[in-house]
Write a protein that holds these residues in place. Structure first.
Motif, PDB file in Angstrom:
ATOM      1  N   SER A 159       0.832  -1.194   0.000  1.00  0.00           N
ATOM      2  CA  SER A 159       0.000   0.000   0.000  1.00  0.00           C
ATOM      3  C   SER A 159       0.873   1.251   0.000  1.00  0.00           C
ATOM      4  O   SER A 159       1.803   1.379   0.808  1.00  0.00           O
ATOM      5  N   THR A 162      -1.887   5.268   3.629  1.00  0.00           N
ATOM      6  CA  THR A 162      -2.693   4.787   4.740  1.00  0.00           C
ATOM      7  C   THR A 162      -4.154   5.123   4.443  1.00  0.00           C
ATOM      8  O   THR A 162      -4.484   6.272   4.147  1.00  0.00           O
ATOM      9  N   GLY A 163      -4.989   4.109   4.494  1.00  0.00           N
ATOM     10  CA  GLY A 163      -6.384   4.341   4.162  1.00  0.00           C
ATOM     11  C   GLY A 163      -7.181   3.059   4.193  1.00  0.00           C
ATOM     12  O   GLY A 163      -6.937   2.186   5.031  1.00  0.00           O
ATOM     13  N   GLU A 183      -8.955  -1.649   6.693  1.00  0.00           N
ATOM     14  CA  GLU A 183      -7.975  -0.576   6.828  1.00  0.00           C
ATOM     15  C   GLU A 183      -6.568  -1.115   6.578  1.00  0.00           C
ATOM     16  O   GLU A 183      -6.243  -2.241   6.967  1.00  0.00           O
ATOM     17  N   VAL A 184      -5.749  -0.302   5.913  1.00  0.00           N
ATOM     18  CA  VAL A 184      -4.331  -0.624   5.724  1.00  0.00           C
ATOM     19  C   VAL A 184      -3.508   0.617   6.021  1.00  0.00           C
ATOM     20  O   VAL A 184      -4.008   1.747   5.929  1.00  0.00           O
ATOM     21  N   LYS A 185      -2.267   0.377   6.394  1.00  0.00           N
ATOM     22  CA  LYS A 185      -1.330   1.485   6.595  1.00  0.00           C
ATOM     23  C   LYS A 185      -0.312   1.479   5.451  1.00  0.00           C
ATOM     24  O   LYS A 185      -0.122   0.463   4.770  1.00  0.00           O
ATOM     25  N   LYS A 186       0.332   2.576   5.237  1.00  0.00           N
ATOM     26  CA  LYS A 186       1.345   2.668   4.191  1.00  0.00           C
ATOM     27  C   LYS A 186       2.416   1.592   4.413  1.00  0.00           C
ATOM     28  O   LYS A 186       2.939   1.449   5.513  1.00  0.00           O
ATOM     29  N   ASP A 188       1.778  -1.664   4.098  1.00  0.00           N
ATOM     30  CA  ASP A 188       1.137  -2.970   4.340  1.00  0.00           C
ATOM     31  C   ASP A 188       0.938  -3.700   3.008  1.00  0.00           C
ATOM     32  O   ASP A 188       0.488  -3.097   2.022  1.00  0.00           O
ATOM     33  N   ASP A 340      -7.546   3.752  -0.854  1.00  0.00           N
ATOM     34  CA  ASP A 340      -7.558   5.176  -0.537  1.00  0.00           C
ATOM     35  C   ASP A 340      -8.100   5.998  -1.713  1.00  0.00           C
ATOM     36  O   ASP A 340      -7.547   7.031  -2.077  1.00  0.00           O
ATOM     37  N   ASP A 361      -0.228  -6.732   8.195  1.00  0.00           N
ATOM     38  CA  ASP A 361       0.149  -5.523   8.925  1.00  0.00           C
ATOM     39  C   ASP A 361       1.674  -5.492   9.029  1.00  0.00           C
ATOM     40  O   ASP A 361       2.280  -6.364   9.655  1.00  0.00           O
ATOM     41  N   GLU A 363       3.639  -3.640  10.690  1.00  0.00           N
ATOM     42  CA  GLU A 363       4.122  -3.560  12.075  1.00  0.00           C
ATOM     43  C   GLU A 363       4.041  -4.924  12.762  1.00  0.00           C
ATOM     44  O   GLU A 363       4.921  -5.298  13.534  1.00  0.00           O
TER      45      GLU A 363
END
Length: 582
Positions: A159, A162-163, A183-186, A188, A340, A361, A363
């Protein structure tokens, strides 16, 4: 005055089903209630109670583990269609349409994600177990898999923002509607895979016809309990073809059709292979791994197994197939992935085609890799990662994270264990055919299930392994890696408890690990000594040749073995535990 050991911290107990639960209750009576003053926070995770609470019991388990920090989980049933129908007939007040997925699906993934935990599975050390490995060279077993479709032909990327990832569908109405969002983060990774159900059916015809032509029994392996809208759709299509067009031919020729979950099937066919068989694994990423493994075994055979095998499973992020959205297409149309607000990918699907959207994820991946390196460094293990980087951006993020964690450990002057990154097929072959003395094999969820069951079966029994789920906040859940032993439970019921054939070793070991952890955390030396003695009593029981039926003939001195049922085994462990206290 009681001479029981006083324990301040509670222990969370997650109850399960069938024969494993029969054993668990006796273990708790004999090795907890009889020796310890401890508060047990008990939660019923049986299939029936999960149904009756509409999945609330799973959330209760997560909350208890997060509050108290240490728990033991017993094996629970993942109900199939017939078992669900039986439960609903027993409880007509329950409306099927209003059931939460956690009321009927396996609670394992939700618990692991809920506590943010990753799994490490290790062999229990029994000094006298020497598995009689099967003769593999030139064994006439073939693996048949699909060439295309699935994750091999997925669209996957990292991704860039983030969106929200949205999966949209445009059917005959022409209006897009949303199937799923997450939801995903930059950074992911996410992936969209589909399979053409017509191709699956064509493969099924070729597969069954090949079995008939070559006079082979067939074994089909999928993960329909976890990926019901994907693997389950393929299983239904394949088995409909078998029943309608091939079953009579199989029966006339005396050929057998076998279906099991792919991890259990893999363990059975590698550790206890038939003389001649055709094994079908429609999922081509898994199929190719197992095809390559079996070809390696047929060329070189299986070496003596003297190493200590550990497998770490990435699960805290709810990633890969286990945390996926999956369903069959309801009509012909176009799937679109929007991230996003930007359309990233579109593809045609036909009615009935299985769809899979998964993400992970970054993280959580970093937490897992850090845990892998910490464990390997602490226990001086080599690390062998399996990644499909050549065509999977989804896997490439793992490679970046591995290097990032390695650099951070080096800056902190923490020993960085020796590690290699290889293809998952090479990782599996290394683990089975060329294992170093002490190694850790990190795997994503589905591979981890398959690798764990193969390794446990080759180690003697699924009951000769331990499983530890550890989260970064220190929550620890200990469990047995085996199932509920349905067949043994039916025999137990038929004989009114007179035949109790079950190996409780893994449950005893899980309990001892949990008690040891509590003892260390509250500096309770008496509890730590008791947990250590319980482990030693278990190891000495098997070491003295007292074994359950699953280990018959698998010790270094089979002529001296004493084969006992579950009750006899628990008696033997209790006897040695008492002797160590004297």
């Amino acid at each position: 005055m009681s001479n029981k050991i006083q324990v301040e911290s509670p222990l969370v107990i997650l109850h399960g089903d069938e024969m494993a639960q029969v054993a668990f209750e006796q273990i708790l009576d004999r090795f907890v209630a009889a020796h310890l003053n401890i508060n047990l926070v008990e939660i019923d995770l049986s299939a029936e109670h999960r149904l009756l609470t509409n999945g609330r019991a799973v959330f209760d388990a997560i909350e208890a583990l997060m509050e108290h920090g240490v728990g033991v989980k017993n094996a629970g049933m993942t109900v199939n269609r017939d078992q669900l129908d039986e439960l609903l007939e027993r409880h007509p007040e329950i409306e099927r349409s209003k059931l939460d997925p956690l009321a009927t699906k396996s609670p394992n993934g939700a618990i692991r994600k809920g506590i943010g935990g990753n799994i490490t599975r290790e062999d229990i050390y029994f000094r006298n177990l020497r598995v009689r490995k099967p003769h593999w060279i030139d064994r006439d077993i073939e693996v048949d898999t699909m060439e295309n479709g699935g994750i091999k032909d997925s669209y996957n990327e990292l991704s860039s923002a983030t969106g929200v990832v949205k999966l949209l569908f445009v059917g005959k109405s022409g209006d897009p509607y949303e199937l799923h969002r997450r939801e995903v983060k930059k950074g992911d990774p996410w992936l969209l895979a589909t399979n053409n159900i017509a191709d699956v059916k064509e493969w099924a015809h070729r597969f069954f016809q090949r079995a008939i032509n070559e006079k082979r029994d067939v074994y089909l392996g999928l993960k329909d309990t976890v990926i019901a809208g994907y693997d389950g759709v393929m299983r239904a299509a394949i088995e409909t073809i078998y029943k309608n067009e091939y079953r009579d031919q199989f029966e006339k020729l005396g050929l057998q059709y076998n279906y099991e979950l792919v991890d259990a099937q893999a363990a059975r066919i590698v550790a206890n292979p038939p003389e001649r068989a055709l094994w079908g694994v429609p999922d081509n990423t898994t199929g190719r791994k197992l095809y390559k493994l079996l070809n390696q075994l047929k060329r070189h055979g299986m070496p003596d197994r003297r190493s200590h095998v550990s497998i770490s499973r990435m699960s805290a992020g709810g990633g890969d197939q286990y945390g996926s959205f999956n369903m069959p297409a309801q009509e012909d149309g176009i799937l679109k992935v929007v991230v996003d607000g930007v359309e990233k990918h579109a593809r045609w699907v036909k009615q009935g085609d299985p769809i899979l959207l998964m993400s992970n994820d970054a993280e959580a991946i970093k937490d897992w890799v850090s845990q892998v390196f910490r464990d390997a460094s602490r226990k001086y293990k080599e690390v062998y990662f399996g990644l499909k980087r050549e065509y999977m951006e989804y896997d490439d993020v793992f490679s970046d994270v591995i290097n990032e964690v390695r650099e951070e450990l080096a800056k902190d002057h923490t020993r960085v264990p020796s590690f290699m990154i290889m293809r998952p097929s090479r990782q599996l072959i290394k683990m089975i055919t060329d294992p170093p003395r002490s190694a850790l094999y990190p795997s994503q969820n589905l591979d981890g299930d398959i690798f764990s069951d193969i390794s446990a079966a080759l180690g003697g029994s699924l009951a000769t392994a331990s499983s530890i789920i550890e989260s970064k906040n220190g929550t620890m859940l200990f469990e047995a890696p085996h199932g509920t032993a349905h067949d043994l439970y039916l025999k137990y019921l038929e004989t009114e408890g007179k035949e109790a054939h079950f190996n409780p070793s893994a449950l005893i070991y899980a309990l001892a690990n949990a008690l040891e952890t509590i003892g260390e955390r509250e500096s309770n030396e008496a509890l730590v000594r008791y947990a250590t003695r319980l482990k030693l009593a278990l190891e000495d029981t098997v070491g003295d040749g007292v074994v359950t039926a699953d280990l018959k003939g698998k010790t270094t001195e089979p002529e001296s073995e004493k084969v006992v049922d579950m009750h006899g085994f628990l008696d033997a462990v209790a006897q040695r535990l008492g002797a160590s206290a004297a």
